[in-house]
Design a protein around this motif. Structure first.
Motif, PDB file in Angstrom:
ATOM      1  N   THR A  11      -2.164   5.818   6.733  1.00 37.07           N
ATOM      2  CA  THR A  11      -1.631   6.839   7.633  1.00 37.07           C
ATOM      3  C   THR A  11      -0.206   7.204   7.200  1.00 37.07           C
ATOM      4  OG1 THR A  11      -2.859   5.715   9.351  1.00 37.07           O
ATOM      5  CG2 THR A  11      -1.254   7.337  10.083  1.00 37.07           C
ATOM      6  N   ASN A  12       0.108   8.470   7.251  1.00 35.54           N
ATOM      7  CA  ASN A  12       1.447   8.983   6.911  1.00 35.54           C
ATOM      8  C   ASN A  12       1.840   8.816   5.446  1.00 35.54           C
ATOM      9  OD1 ASN A  12       1.921  10.040   9.381  1.00 35.54           O
ATOM     10  ND2 ASN A  12       3.405   8.510  10.048  1.00 35.54           N
ATOM     11  N   ALA A  13       0.866   8.598   4.588  1.00 34.78           N
ATOM     12  CA  ALA A  13       1.179   8.538   3.152  1.00 34.78           C
ATOM     13  C   ALA A  13       1.415   9.950   2.615  1.00 34.78           C
ATOM     14  CB  ALA A  13       0.038   7.871   2.388  1.00 34.78           C
ATOM     15  N   GLY A  14       0.906  10.940   3.341  1.00 40.49           N
ATOM     16  CA  GLY A  14       1.055  12.336   2.918  1.00 40.49           C
ATOM     17  C   GLY A  14      -0.257  12.950   2.432  1.00 40.49           C
ATOM     18  N   LYS A  15      -1.369  12.401   2.868  1.00 42.10           N
ATOM     19  CA  LYS A  15      -2.673  12.899   2.413  1.00 42.10           C
ATOM     20  C   LYS A  15      -2.891  14.359   2.767  1.00 42.10           C
ATOM     21  CE  LYS A  15      -4.825   9.831   4.796  1.00 42.10           C
ATOM     22  NZ  LYS A  15      -3.612   9.148   5.299  1.00 42.10           N
ATOM     23  N   SER A  16      -2.657  14.684   4.035  1.00 40.94           N
ATOM     24  CA  SER A  16      -2.907  16.071   4.465  1.00 40.94           C
ATOM     25  C   SER A  16      -1.940  17.033   3.784  1.00 40.94           C
ATOM     26  CB  SER A  16      -2.791  16.187   5.980  1.00 40.94           C
ATOM     27  OG  SER A  16      -3.775  15.365   6.580  1.00 40.94           O
ATOM     28  N   THR A  17      -0.723  16.552   3.528  1.00 42.10           N
ATOM     29  CA  THR A  17       0.263  17.378   2.831  1.00 42.10           C
ATOM     30  C   THR A  17      -0.220  17.670   1.406  1.00 42.10           C
ATOM     31  OG1 THR A  17       1.966  16.259   4.120  1.00 42.10           O
ATOM     32  CG2 THR A  17       2.708  17.517   2.227  1.00 42.10           C
ATOM     33  N   VAL A  18      -0.685  16.635   0.724  1.00 41.09           N
ATOM     34  CA  VAL A  18      -1.208  16.800  -0.640  1.00 41.09           C
ATOM     35  C   VAL A  18      -2.427  17.724  -0.623  1.00 41.09           C
ATOM     36  CG1 VAL A  18      -2.399  15.580  -2.526  1.00 41.09           C
ATOM     37  CG2 VAL A  18      -0.333  14.600  -1.522  1.00 41.09           C
TER      38      VAL A  18
HETATM   39  N1  LIG Z   1      10.246  13.919   3.251  1.00 39.81           N
HETATM   40  C1  LIG Z   1       8.960  13.951   2.940  1.00 39.81           C
HETATM   41  N2  LIG Z   1       8.067  13.974   3.938  1.00 39.81           N
HETATM   42  C2  LIG Z   1       6.760  14.021   3.633  1.00 39.81           C
HETATM   43  C3  LIG Z   1       6.302  14.044   2.298  1.00 39.81           C
HETATM   44  N3  LIG Z   1       4.969  14.077   2.300  1.00 39.81           N
HETATM   45  C4  LIG Z   1       4.598  14.094   3.598  1.00 39.81           C
HETATM   46  N4  LIG Z   1       5.682  14.060   4.406  1.00 39.81           N
HETATM   47  C5  LIG Z   1       5.718  14.098   5.873  1.00 39.81           C
HETATM   48  O1  LIG Z   1       5.072  12.938   6.374  1.00 39.81           O
HETATM   49  C6  LIG Z   1       4.334  13.246   7.555  1.00 39.81           C
HETATM   50  C7  LIG Z   1       2.914  12.759   7.396  1.00 39.81           C
HETATM   51  O2  LIG Z   1       2.292  13.478   6.362  1.00 39.81           O
HETATM   52  P1  LIG Z   1       0.732  13.766   6.363  1.00 39.81           P
HETATM   53  O3  LIG Z   1       0.433  14.569   5.169  1.00 39.81           O
HETATM   54  O4  LIG Z   1       0.300  14.284   7.680  1.00 39.81           O
HETATM   55  O5  LIG Z   1       0.205  12.255   6.187  1.00 39.81           O
HETATM   56  P2  LIG Z   1      -1.303  11.689   6.295  1.00 39.81           P
HETATM   57  O6  LIG Z   1      -1.341  10.897   7.540  1.00 39.81           O
HETATM   58  O7  LIG Z   1      -1.440  10.793   5.102  1.00 39.81           O
HETATM   59  O8  LIG Z   1      -2.255  12.832   6.271  1.00 39.81           O
HETATM   60  C8  LIG Z   1       4.436  14.752   7.747  1.00 39.81           C
HETATM   61  O9  LIG Z   1       5.406  15.003   8.724  1.00 39.81           O
HETATM   62  C9  LIG Z   1       4.895  15.249   6.386  1.00 39.81           C
HETATM   63  O10 LIG Z   1       5.679  16.421   6.506  1.00 39.81           O
HETATM   64  C10 LIG Z   1       7.292  14.015   1.243  1.00 39.81           C
HETATM   65  O11 LIG Z   1       6.970  14.044   0.053  1.00 39.81           O
HETATM   66  N5  LIG Z   1       8.583  13.979   1.633  1.00 39.81           N
END
Ligand SMILES: Nc1nc2c(ncn2[C@@H]2O[C@H](COP(=O)(O)OP(=O)(O)O)[C@@H](O)[C@H]2O)c(=O)[nH]1
Ligand SMILES: [Mg+2]
Length: 365
Positions: A11-18
């Motif tokens: 969780t919060n690794a940035g999966k959805s962002t990637v």
């Molecule tokens: N500063 C920074 N924040 C990031 C980065 N990648 C993701 N985030 C932030 O981390 C949070 C969780 O990212 P998300 O993609 O939702 O994570 P997921 O839970 O793996 O899907 C979001 O608020 C993103 O904006 C990054 O490379 N740098």
């Protein structure tokens, strides 16, 4: 169906962002009957310099790039194999994809909590391996039980299965993933059906933060060292930046990247890493001089099966493949000259398609 890569990670690794960065490159949907709209699945065109070169040479009416499907799989947490978090649901999703892109958090951001409380990519990578190992143990134990029952009624195949399961079990119990072991062709047939999670092809996406632009990321260095020992490729990626860049107009993108001090988009590298992890090669077809396409196939595919990718009738009615090597095609400036110079090779049903082949299939209906 296209090859699929599942985006996995804590969780919060940035999966959805990637995922959102990757799927921001639009592919022409009408070319793909399976191109459905789903918030967690996206088709991504595979960057291919040779396709661009061929397009310049042939000047087709249309160019259709091969795609890989990326799937944003729900986050994994510690204890997932026991059903913590979304537990089993995501494990089924992982089983269904052809390869895993594991997003490893390498960015610092106090506003974004980490499930383990601190940034530590190696620990995170190990957590995921551990969870997948536990799940595989469950699968193997079930299979072993079944095989042992079959053994009692004298089933021959069961002997092989039971032995394989014992071998896998001892590896997993030492907390080692199954990809660290070699398998016979017979065993691979069983494994293809079992689909253990730690045998899936995978690569890491090191999700770097903005702080890694100006100075080398110590997190990335550690992840690289860890991955190298296991023979896993790492694609460094500025997830958040890349996602933001692709919201801009094309003309603004280069300016933005330059201002941020990033040489070029890392998206291509991630997609290429996916293709490499899947061990795919590319061949090309030109239909009636009109439509240029590239196709992805596993290395070692024979001509009729490659033809079947293009059209199912092509496989059953396969006669011959007319093949021009990419280098010959470019050197001679196209098909006509290639024909004159005898650079068109006539290949039969046992021909193993080579990376870069430009193929015209001859078939009967
Ligand atoms: N500063 C920074 N924040 C990031 C980065 N990648 C993701 N985030 C932030 O981390 C949070 C969780 O990212 P998300 O993609 O939702 O994570 P997921 O839970 O793996 O899907 C979001 O608020 C993103 O904006 C990054 O490379 N740098
Ligand atoms: Mg998410």
């Amino acid at each position: 169906m296209p090859y699929s890569v599942g985006i996995v990670g804590l969780t919060n690794a940035g999966k959805s962002t990637v995922f959102s960065a990757l799927t921001s490159i639009k592919v022409p949907c009408e070319a793909y009957p399976f191109c459905t709209i789903d918030p967690n699945r996206g088709m991504v065109a595979v960057p291919d310099d040779r396709l661009d070169q061929l397009a310049k040479l042939i000047k087709p009416e249309k160019v259709v790039p091969a795609v890989i499907e990326f799937v944003d799989i729900a986050g994994l947490v510690k204890g997932a194999h026991k059903g913590e978090g979304l537990g089993n649901q995501f494990l089924a999703e992982i089983r269904a994809v052809d390869a895993i892109a594991e997003v490893v958090r390498c960015f610092e951001n106090p506003k974004v909590s980490h499930p383990e409380g601190s940034i530590d990519p190696v620990r995170d990578a190990e957590t995921i391996i551990f969870e997948l190992i536990q799940k595989d143990l469950e699968t193997v134990n079930k299979r072993l039980e079944k095989a042992q029952k079959m053994l009692r009624v004298g089933d021959k195949q069961a002997q092989l299965e039971a032995e394989l399961c014992q071998k896998m079990k001892s590896v997993l119990e030492q907390l080692q993933p199954l990809d660290q072991m070699a398998y016979s062709a017979e065993e691979l047939t069983i494994l293809a059906e079992m689909k253990p999670l730690t045998l899936k092809k995978k690569f890491y996406i090191a999700n770097l933060g903005e702080e890694a632009i100006s100075q080398k990321s110590p997190y990335l260095a550690r992840l690289n060292e860890f991955a190298e020992k296991r023979g896993i490729k790492v694609a460094p990626f500025f997830g958040k930046l890349e996602a933001e860049v692709h919201e801009l107009d094309k003309s603004e993108q280069d300016v933005f990247l330059k201002e941020m001090g990033i040489a070029r988009s890392g998206l291509d590298e991630v997609i290429r890493a996916g293709k490499e992890a899947l061990d795919l090669i590319t061949f090309y077809t030109v239909v009636g001089g009109k439509e240029l396409r590239n196709w992805l196939i596993p290395r070692g595919t024979k001509a009729p099966q490659a033809a079947g990718k293009v059209h199912t009738d092509f496989e059953s009615g396969f006669i011959k493949a007319e093949v021009v090597r990419f280098e010959d095609f470019v050197r001679l400036g196209g098909e006509q000259e290639a024909r004159k110079q005898g650079a068109v090779l006539l290949e039969g049903k046992d021909y193993l398609v080579q990376d870069g082949d430009i193929i015209h299939f001859r078939f009967k209906t």
